[in-house]
Design a protein around this motif. Structure first.
Motif, PDB file in Angstrom:
ATOM      1  N   LEU A 195       0.801  -1.214   0.000  1.00 56.26           N
ATOM      2  CA  LEU A 195       0.000   0.000   0.000  1.00 56.26           C
ATOM      3  C   LEU A 195       0.842   1.276   0.000  1.00 56.26           C
ATOM      4  N   ARG A 196       2.163   1.151   0.148  1.00 54.85           N
ATOM      5  CA  ARG A 196       2.972   2.367   0.212  1.00 54.85           C
ATOM      6  C   ARG A 196       2.914   3.097  -1.124  1.00 54.85           C
ATOM      7  N   GLY A 197       3.011   4.416  -1.036  1.00 47.26           N
ATOM      8  CA  GLY A 197       2.968   5.240  -2.238  1.00 47.26           C
ATOM      9  C   GLY A 197       2.099   6.459  -2.023  1.00 47.26           C
ATOM     10  N   ASN A 198       1.765   7.123  -3.123  1.00 44.67           N
ATOM     11  CA  ASN A 198       0.955   8.341  -3.096  1.00 44.67           C
ATOM     12  C   ASN A 198      -0.425   8.067  -3.664  1.00 44.67           C
ATOM     13  N   TYR A 199      -1.430   8.641  -3.017  1.00 49.72           N
ATOM     14  CA  TYR A 199      -2.814   8.548  -3.445  1.00 49.72           C
ATOM     15  C   TYR A 199      -3.332   9.970  -3.605  1.00 49.72           C
ATOM     16  N   VAL A 200      -4.100  10.217  -4.650  1.00 50.63           N
ATOM     17  CA  VAL A 200      -4.598  11.556  -4.928  1.00 50.63           C
ATOM     18  C   VAL A 200      -6.082  11.466  -5.226  1.00 50.63           C
ATOM     19  N   GLY A 201      -6.823  12.501  -4.824  1.00 51.30           N
ATOM     20  CA  GLY A 201      -8.243  12.545  -5.133  1.00 51.30           C
ATOM     21  C   GLY A 201      -8.915  13.746  -4.503  1.00 51.30           C
ATOM     22  N   ALA A 202     -10.235  13.686  -4.414  1.00 52.02           N
ATOM     23  CA  ALA A 202     -11.037  14.770  -3.861  1.00 52.02           C
ATOM     24  C   ALA A 202     -11.499  14.403  -2.458  1.00 52.02           C
ATOM     25  N   ALA A 210     -14.237  21.614   5.184  1.00 43.62           N
ATOM     26  CA  ALA A 210     -13.111  21.412   4.274  1.00 43.62           C
ATOM     27  C   ALA A 210     -13.597  20.770   2.987  1.00 43.62           C
ATOM     28  N   ALA A 211     -13.056  21.228   1.863  1.00 43.88           N
ATOM     29  CA  ALA A 211     -13.345  20.641   0.560  1.00 43.88           C
ATOM     30  C   ALA A 211     -12.181  20.979  -0.363  1.00 43.88           C
ATOM     31  N   GLY A 212     -11.703  19.995  -1.094  1.00 45.11           N
ATOM     32  CA  GLY A 212     -10.600  20.268  -2.004  1.00 45.11           C
ATOM     33  C   GLY A 212      -9.932  19.012  -2.500  1.00 45.11           C
ATOM     34  N   ILE A 213      -8.674  19.151  -2.894  1.00 42.28           N
ATOM     35  CA  ILE A 213      -7.861  18.060  -3.418  1.00 42.28           C
ATOM     36  C   ILE A 213      -7.030  17.492  -2.270  1.00 42.28           C
ATOM     37  N   THR A 214      -6.947  16.174  -2.202  1.00 41.65           N
ATOM     38  CA  THR A 214      -6.237  15.503  -1.123  1.00 41.65           C
ATOM     39  C   THR A 214      -5.105  14.650  -1.673  1.00 41.65           C
ATOM     40  N   ASN A 215      -3.975  14.665  -0.965  1.00 47.75           N
ATOM     41  CA  ASN A 215      -2.839  13.800  -1.272  1.00 47.75           C
ATOM     42  C   ASN A 215      -2.517  13.018  -0.023  1.00 47.75           C
ATOM     43  N   LEU A 216      -2.504  11.699  -0.138  1.00 48.86           N
ATOM     44  CA  LEU A 216      -2.168  10.811   0.964  1.00 48.86           C
ATOM     45  C   LEU A 216      -0.885  10.083   0.607  1.00 48.86           C
ATOM     46  N   THR A 217       0.108  10.118   1.499  1.00 44.89           N
ATOM     47  CA  THR A 217       1.354   9.389   1.320  1.00 44.89           C
ATOM     48  C   THR A 217       1.458   8.346   2.413  1.00 44.89           C
ATOM     49  N   LEU A 218       1.647   7.078   2.018  1.00 42.99           N
ATOM     50  CA  LEU A 218       1.796   5.984   2.978  1.00 42.99           C
ATOM     51  C   LEU A 218       3.183   5.367   2.833  1.00 42.99           C
ATOM     52  N   GLY A 219       3.810   5.092   3.965  1.00 48.89           N
ATOM     53  CA  GLY A 219       5.081   4.382   4.005  1.00 48.89           C
ATOM     54  C   GLY A 219       4.948   3.174   4.911  1.00 48.89           C
ATOM     55  N   ALA A 220       5.476   2.049   4.492  1.00 48.20           N
ATOM     56  CA  ALA A 220       5.341   0.802   5.252  1.00 48.20           C
ATOM     57  C   ALA A 220       6.141   0.863   6.538  1.00 48.20           C
ATOM     58  N   ARG A 221       5.598   0.254   7.609  1.00 43.53           N
ATOM     59  CA  ARG A 221       6.286   0.185   8.899  1.00 43.53           C
ATOM     60  C   ARG A 221       6.385  -1.218   9.437  1.00 43.53           C
ATOM     61  N   GLY A 222       5.981  -2.246   8.653  1.00 44.33           N
ATOM     62  CA  GLY A 222       6.152  -3.637   9.097  1.00 44.33           C
ATOM     63  C   GLY A 222       4.863  -4.381   9.331  1.00 44.33           C
ATOM     64  N   ALA A 223       5.000  -5.617   9.807  1.00 41.09           N
ATOM     65  CA  ALA A 223       3.843  -6.487  10.064  1.00 41.09           C
ATOM     66  C   ALA A 223       3.662  -6.669  11.561  1.00 41.09           C
ATOM     67  N   ARG A 224       2.414  -6.956  11.959  1.00 43.42           N
ATOM     68  CA  ARG A 224       2.114  -7.264  13.349  1.00 43.42           C
ATOM     69  C   ARG A 224       1.602  -8.665  13.453  1.00 43.42           C
TER      70      ARG A 224
END
Length: 160
Positions: free
Chosen positions: A100-107, A146-160
């Motif tokens: 799931l790591r990476g960048n996500y973009v949307g509204a 709030a209303a607009g464009i959203t950028n989500l950045t996820l970086g992996a941190r391991g398994a549980r």
């Protein structure tokens, strides 16, 4: 303002209908994110996230991600820490650590007057092969619009 929110709502609805039709996808699991408190800075905001991906299948697995969500657009007010919840859709059923790591973009759009709800339409991730459910549910407490464009950045941190 009402016209802007109506346009944003229509855009989210169109994306929610159109995105799943792009390619066959599999429900890979659920991503739950705890958000930090947020102060809207009129033209945008930023929040840190701690997320856990609950993968479907046997045995059930969990992967931890750290993230940051940035919004550009109208964002006025203050909210407490909250929770974001997404169904995770993928092009294949094999989603492992770091997928799931990476960048996500949307509204996105959020309203809070005491308890609040929000919606986020995001696509991206590793080689744009992951979609976070077209509409997420966001719960928080505060006074915010709030209303607009959203950028989500996820970086992996391991398994549980």
């Amino acid at each position: 303002m009402k016209q802007f929110l109506a346009t944003l709502g229509a855009s989210i609805l169109i994306l929610a209908i159109a995105l799943p039709a792009r390619a066959e996808t599999f429900r890979a699991g659920r991503l739950l994110c705890a958000t930090a408190p947020r102060v809207g800075l009129v033209l945008g905001s930023a929040q840190t996230l701690r997320c856990v991906f609950h993968a479907r299948g046997q045995p059930p697995r969990q992967y931890v991600y750290e993230g940051r969500i940035r919004r550009v657009g109208l964002d006025i007010g203050v909210t407490s820490a909250g929770v974001l919840s997404w169904a995770v859709l993928a092009r294949n059923s094999r989603v492992g650590p770091g997928s799931l790591r990476g960048n996500y973009v949307g509204a996105s759009g959020n309203v809070a007057l005491g308890p609040g709800l929000g919606a986020n339409v995001l696509i991206g991730g590793s080689r744009r092969s992951i979609m976070l459910q077209p509409l997420s549910v966001e719960r928080s407490i505060g006074l915010n619009l709030a209303a607009g464009i959203t950028n989500l950045t996820l970086g992996a941190r391991g398994a549980r």
